[in-house]
Design a protein around this motif. Structure first.
Motif, PDB file in Angstrom:
ATOM      1  N   ASP A  18       0.822  -1.207   0.000  1.00 62.02           N
ATOM      2  CA  ASP A  18       0.000   0.000   0.000  1.00 62.02           C
ATOM      3  C   ASP A  18       0.859   1.260   0.000  1.00 62.02           C
ATOM      4  O   ASP A  18       0.534   2.237  -0.684  1.00 62.02           O
ATOM      5  CB  ASP A  18      -0.953   0.005   1.196  1.00 62.02           C
ATOM      6  CG  ASP A  18      -2.057  -1.040   1.089  1.00 62.02           C
ATOM      7  OD1 ASP A  18      -2.258  -1.595  -0.018  1.00 62.02           O
ATOM      8  OD2 ASP A  18      -2.711  -1.307   2.113  1.00 62.02           O
ATOM      9  N   ALA A  19       1.952   1.246   0.747  1.00 64.14           N
ATOM     10  CA  ALA A  19       2.846   2.400   0.802  1.00 64.14           C
ATOM     11  C   ALA A  19       3.483   2.650  -0.565  1.00 64.14           C
ATOM     12  O   ALA A  19       3.568   3.794  -1.029  1.00 64.14           O
ATOM     13  CB  ALA A  19       3.923   2.183   1.871  1.00 64.14           C
ATOM     14  N   GLU A  21       2.285   1.722  -3.469  1.00 64.20           N
ATOM     15  CA  GLU A  21       1.223   2.179  -4.373  1.00 64.20           C
ATOM     16  C   GLU A  21       0.918   3.653  -4.134  1.00 64.20           C
ATOM     17  O   GLU A  21       0.655   4.389  -5.085  1.00 64.20           O
ATOM     18  CB  GLU A  21      -0.035   1.322  -4.199  1.00 64.20           C
ATOM     19  CG  GLU A  21      -1.122   1.628  -5.201  1.00 64.20           C
ATOM     20  CD  GLU A  21      -0.663   1.544  -6.652  1.00 64.20           C
ATOM     21  OE1 GLU A  21      -1.132   2.383  -7.461  1.00 64.20           O
ATOM     22  OE2 GLU A  21       0.149   0.676  -6.999  1.00 64.20           O
ATOM     23  N   LEU A  22       0.986   4.094  -2.892  1.00 63.63           N
ATOM     24  CA  LEU A  22       0.763   5.505  -2.565  1.00 63.63           C
ATOM     25  C   LEU A  22       1.830   6.373  -3.225  1.00 63.63           C
ATOM     26  O   LEU A  22       1.524   7.430  -3.777  1.00 63.63           O
ATOM     27  CB  LEU A  22       0.765   5.687  -1.045  1.00 63.63           C
ATOM     28  CG  LEU A  22       0.280   7.019  -0.500  1.00 63.63           C
ATOM     29  CD1 LEU A  22      -1.129   7.345  -0.985  1.00 63.63           C
ATOM     30  CD2 LEU A  22       0.311   6.986   1.023  1.00 63.63           C
ATOM     31  N   SER A  25       1.087   6.330  -7.106  1.00 61.01           N
ATOM     32  CA  SER A  25      -0.152   6.937  -7.594  1.00 61.01           C
ATOM     33  C   SER A  25      -0.358   8.389  -7.156  1.00 61.01           C
ATOM     34  O   SER A  25      -1.145   9.099  -7.764  1.00 61.01           O
ATOM     35  CB  SER A  25      -1.351   6.101  -7.143  1.00 61.01           C
ATOM     36  OG  SER A  25      -1.465   6.137  -5.731  1.00 61.01           O
ATOM     37  N   SER A  26       0.346   8.825  -6.120  1.00 53.78           N
ATOM     38  CA  SER A  26       0.047  10.142  -5.558  1.00 53.78           C
ATOM     39  C   SER A  26       0.818  11.281  -6.215  1.00 53.78           C
ATOM     40  O   SER A  26       0.444  12.437  -6.063  1.00 53.78           O
ATOM     41  CB  SER A  26       0.340  10.143  -4.055  1.00 53.78           C
ATOM     42  OG  SER A  26       1.747  10.073  -3.836  1.00 53.78           O
ATOM     43  N   VAL A  33       5.802  10.816   1.378  1.00 55.82           N
ATOM     44  CA  VAL A  33       4.957   9.678   1.762  1.00 55.82           C
ATOM     45  C   VAL A  33       5.515   9.011   3.020  1.00 55.82           C
ATOM     46  O   VAL A  33       4.761   8.668   3.930  1.00 55.82           O
ATOM     47  CB  VAL A  33       4.817   8.670   0.602  1.00 55.82           C
ATOM     48  CG1 VAL A  33       4.079   7.415   1.045  1.00 55.82           C
ATOM     49  CG2 VAL A  33       4.109   9.323  -0.583  1.00 55.82           C
TER      50      VAL A  33
END
Length: 101
Positions: A18-19, A21-22, A25-26, A33
């Motif tokens: 998840d980290a 992907e953040l 995508s961010s 992050v």
């Protein structure tokens, strides 16, 4: 995203995924992050790098996570087999010595 115990500094595979992907995508930097999630910048950078390798985007010769896990498993198996061979060798020597008495 759920993180394992704060004291151990070990994170679940889901948290890492998840980290990463953040970051992807961010549009934010790894440092931003990492600060938001409370993880080290270098740690998150390593997760991002490993995720690239796992997707086949890394440099040649670098092991994927699955390959690393397999290598660890195989090394453990070799160690166990070497110990078994050593025990069997000692048992053989012991019984051979008993037979000559």
């Amino acid at each position: 995203m759920s993180k394992k115990s704060n004291t151990s500094k070990r994170y679940t595979a889901e948290f890492k995924k998840d980290a990463v992907e953040l970051v992807r995508s961010s549009g934010r930097t790894v440092a931003e992050v990492a600060r938001e999630l409370g993880v080290s910048t270098e740690g998150l950078r390593g997760w991002v790098k490993q995720a690239k390798v796992d997707r086949g985007e890394g440099p040649a010769g670098v092991l994927t996570t699955a390959e690393r896990e397999e290598l660890v498993r195989l090394r453990r198996k070799v160690r166990e087999q070497e110990q078994t061979i050593e025990v069997l060798g000692k048992a053989t020597a012991f019984f051979a010595q008993q037979k000559t008495k």
